[in-house]
Design a protein around this motif. Structure first.
Motif, PDB file in Angstrom:
ATOM      1  N   LEU A  70       0.860  -1.253   0.016  1.00  0.00           N
ATOM      2  CA  LEU A  70       0.064   0.042   0.083  1.00  0.00           C
ATOM      3  C   LEU A  70       1.007   1.304  -0.112  1.00  0.00           C
ATOM      4  O   LEU A  70       1.764   1.586   1.013  1.00  0.00           O
ATOM      5  N   ASN A  71       0.622   1.933  -1.093  1.00  0.00           N
ATOM      6  CA  ASN A  71       1.377   3.538  -0.926  1.00  0.00           C
ATOM      7  C   ASN A  71       0.414   4.630  -1.003  1.00  0.00           C
ATOM      8  O   ASN A  71      -0.315   4.852  -1.899  1.00  0.00           O
ATOM      9  N   PRO A  72       0.133   5.119   0.306  1.00  0.00           N
ATOM     10  CA  PRO A  72      -0.582   6.138   0.534  1.00  0.00           C
ATOM     11  C   PRO A  72       0.100   7.314   0.129  1.00  0.00           C
ATOM     12  O   PRO A  72       1.339   7.584   0.479  1.00  0.00           O
ATOM     13  N   THR A  73      -0.718   8.299  -0.490  1.00  0.00           N
ATOM     14  CA  THR A  73      -0.314   9.946  -0.695  1.00  0.00           C
ATOM     15  C   THR A  73      -0.994  10.705  -0.613  1.00  0.00           C
ATOM     16  O   THR A  73      -2.379  10.470  -0.319  1.00  0.00           O
ATOM     17  N   TYR A  74      -0.986  11.857  -0.101  1.00  0.00           N
ATOM     18  CA  TYR A  74      -1.638  13.124   0.001  1.00  0.00           C
ATOM     19  C   TYR A  74      -1.402  14.241  -0.919  1.00  0.00           C
ATOM     20  O   TYR A  74      -0.290  14.870  -0.912  1.00  0.00           O
ATOM     21  N   ASP A  75      -2.509  14.818  -1.867  1.00  0.00           N
ATOM     22  CA  ASP A  75      -2.017  15.822  -2.584  1.00  0.00           C
ATOM     23  C   ASP A  75      -2.735  17.245  -1.391  1.00  0.00           C
ATOM     24  O   ASP A  75      -4.110  17.460  -1.533  1.00  0.00           O
ATOM     25  N   GLU A  76      -1.900  18.060  -0.990  1.00  0.00           N
ATOM     26  CA  GLU A  76      -2.319  19.125  -0.046  1.00  0.00           C
ATOM     27  C   GLU A  76      -3.120  20.136  -1.002  1.00  0.00           C
ATOM     28  O   GLU A  76      -4.206  20.665  -0.438  1.00  0.00           O
ATOM     29  N   GLU A  77      -2.631  20.441  -2.163  1.00  0.00           N
ATOM     30  CA  GLU A  77      -3.560  21.413  -2.961  1.00  0.00           C
ATOM     31  C   GLU A  77      -4.846  21.106  -3.259  1.00  0.00           C
ATOM     32  O   GLU A  77      -5.856  21.973  -3.049  1.00  0.00           O
ATOM     33  N   ARG A  78      -5.133  19.816  -3.493  1.00  0.00           N
ATOM     34  CA  ARG A  78      -6.332  19.483  -3.943  1.00  0.00           C
ATOM     35  C   ARG A  78      -7.278  18.650  -2.705  1.00  0.00           C
ATOM     36  O   ARG A  78      -8.230  18.421  -2.803  1.00  0.00           O
ATOM     37  N   ASP A  79      -6.424  18.486  -1.629  1.00  0.00           N
ATOM     38  CA  ASP A  79      -7.084  17.745  -0.448  1.00  0.00           C
ATOM     39  C   ASP A  79      -7.622  16.657  -1.016  1.00  0.00           C
ATOM     40  O   ASP A  79      -8.602  16.039  -0.309  1.00  0.00           O
ATOM     41  N   ILE A  80      -6.714  15.589  -1.382  1.00  0.00           N
ATOM     42  CA  ILE A  80      -7.122  14.314  -1.732  1.00  0.00           C
ATOM     43  C   ILE A  80      -6.211  13.343  -1.300  1.00  0.00           C
ATOM     44  O   ILE A  80      -4.886  13.430  -1.518  1.00  0.00           O
ATOM     45  N   PHE A  81      -6.696  12.298  -0.314  1.00  0.00           N
ATOM     46  CA  PHE A  81      -5.829  11.294   0.272  1.00  0.00           C
ATOM     47  C   PHE A  81      -6.016  10.117  -0.633  1.00  0.00           C
ATOM     48  O   PHE A  81      -7.188   9.869  -0.926  1.00  0.00           O
ATOM     49  N   LYS A  82      -5.282   9.481  -0.993  1.00  0.00           N
ATOM     50  CA  LYS A  82      -5.185   8.308  -1.965  1.00  0.00           C
ATOM     51  C   LYS A  82      -4.332   7.016  -1.473  1.00  0.00           C
ATOM     52  O   LYS A  82      -3.276   7.302  -0.926  1.00  0.00           O
ATOM     53  N   ILE A  83      -5.007   6.071  -1.679  1.00  0.00           N
ATOM     54  CA  ILE A  83      -4.199   4.864  -1.508  1.00  0.00           C
ATOM     55  C   ILE A  83      -3.869   3.999  -2.553  1.00  0.00           C
ATOM     56  O   ILE A  83      -4.614   3.664  -3.603  1.00  0.00           O
TER      57      ILE A  83
END
Length: 246
Positions: free
Chosen positions: A186-199
């Protein structure tokens, strides 16, 4: 000891959840299923997307919640696979609606650069007896759960924030996972500009499609074979329990 007190079979996943996270007692869980088998009209059987399973549900007294038990119906007695409470407004005594075909939202050909945030996943467990992957974003009891797709269940905490997900049959629906000794990265990422948490469940690929789910602000990314590549959570700072973790 189990044979002395329990009348149904239990999966390892269901057993563990009765004493690690959930407030439901095994006897109470079985009573819902046994009530249905004995003709209790306060219970209802719902169809499942898996032919060897059914969902037995019953209203929780003095609440707007319904308790749902997923059972394996092949074999005697039945097997408790999993259980959770959900919103009665959506789940109880309504016609089983057909799964609507999700509209394709957009196609991605280039992935954004995002910073990995492994600290936002508390732990994850694969249960081989039920072929289920549970990802916990925080370590706390769940309060409600809602079906996002036919194989993704989203769990909420007491403040209505997403704190876990359960993926049914990940060896079938996740890209790159096989039935022979399945292994998950599992590689979680967070796009702060768009406020999207993604797995991310798979490595970057050239062409994917995004689809909305039945849960607001939860979106899936799939490949051209319909295999799951990633799950996206929009408005993460509002919707996700793990975004409050320091």
């Amino acid at each position: 000891l189990e044979d002395s007190f329990l009348q149904l079979n239990w999966s390892d996943e269901a057993k563990i959840n009765t004493y690690t996270r959930r407030p439901f007692q095994p006897r109470l869980i079985e009573e819902v299923v046994l009530a249905y088998l004995n003709g209790d009209t306060s219970t209802q059987r719902c169809t499942s997307d898996f032919p060897d399973r059914a969902i037995i549900q019953q209203l929780i007294p003095n609440s707007n919640k319904v308790f749902r038990v997923v059972v394996g119906i092949r074999g005697d007695p039945w097997t408790i696979i999993s259980f959770y409470s959900s919103s009665a407004r959506r789940k109880f005594f309504k016609k089983i609606k057909h799964k609507k075909k999700h509209d394709k939202q957009k196609t991605m050909t280039e992935h954004d650069k995002q910073e990995p945030l492994a600290k936002f996943i508390a732990n994850f467990t694969y249960y081989d007896d039920t072929n289920a992957l549970v990802v916990n974003f925080t370590e706390e009891p769940d309060e409600l759960a809602e079906d996002a797709t036919k194989y993704i269940l989203v769990y909420y905490n007491q403040t209505d924030k997403i704190m876990a997900i359960r993926i049914d049959s990940p060896t079938i629906c996740i890209r790159g996972i096989t039935n022979d000794k399945p292994s998950f990265t599992l590689n979680p990422t967070y796009d702060e500009e768009r406020d999207i948490f993604k797995i991310n469940f798979a490595d970057s690929i050239s062409m994917t499609t995004f689809q909305k789910t039945d849960v607001e602000d939860v979106e899936i990314e799939i490949d051209d074979e319909g295999k799951l590549v990633a799950i996206l959570f929009h408005n993460a700072n509002i919707k996700m329990a793990n975004m409050c973790v320091k």
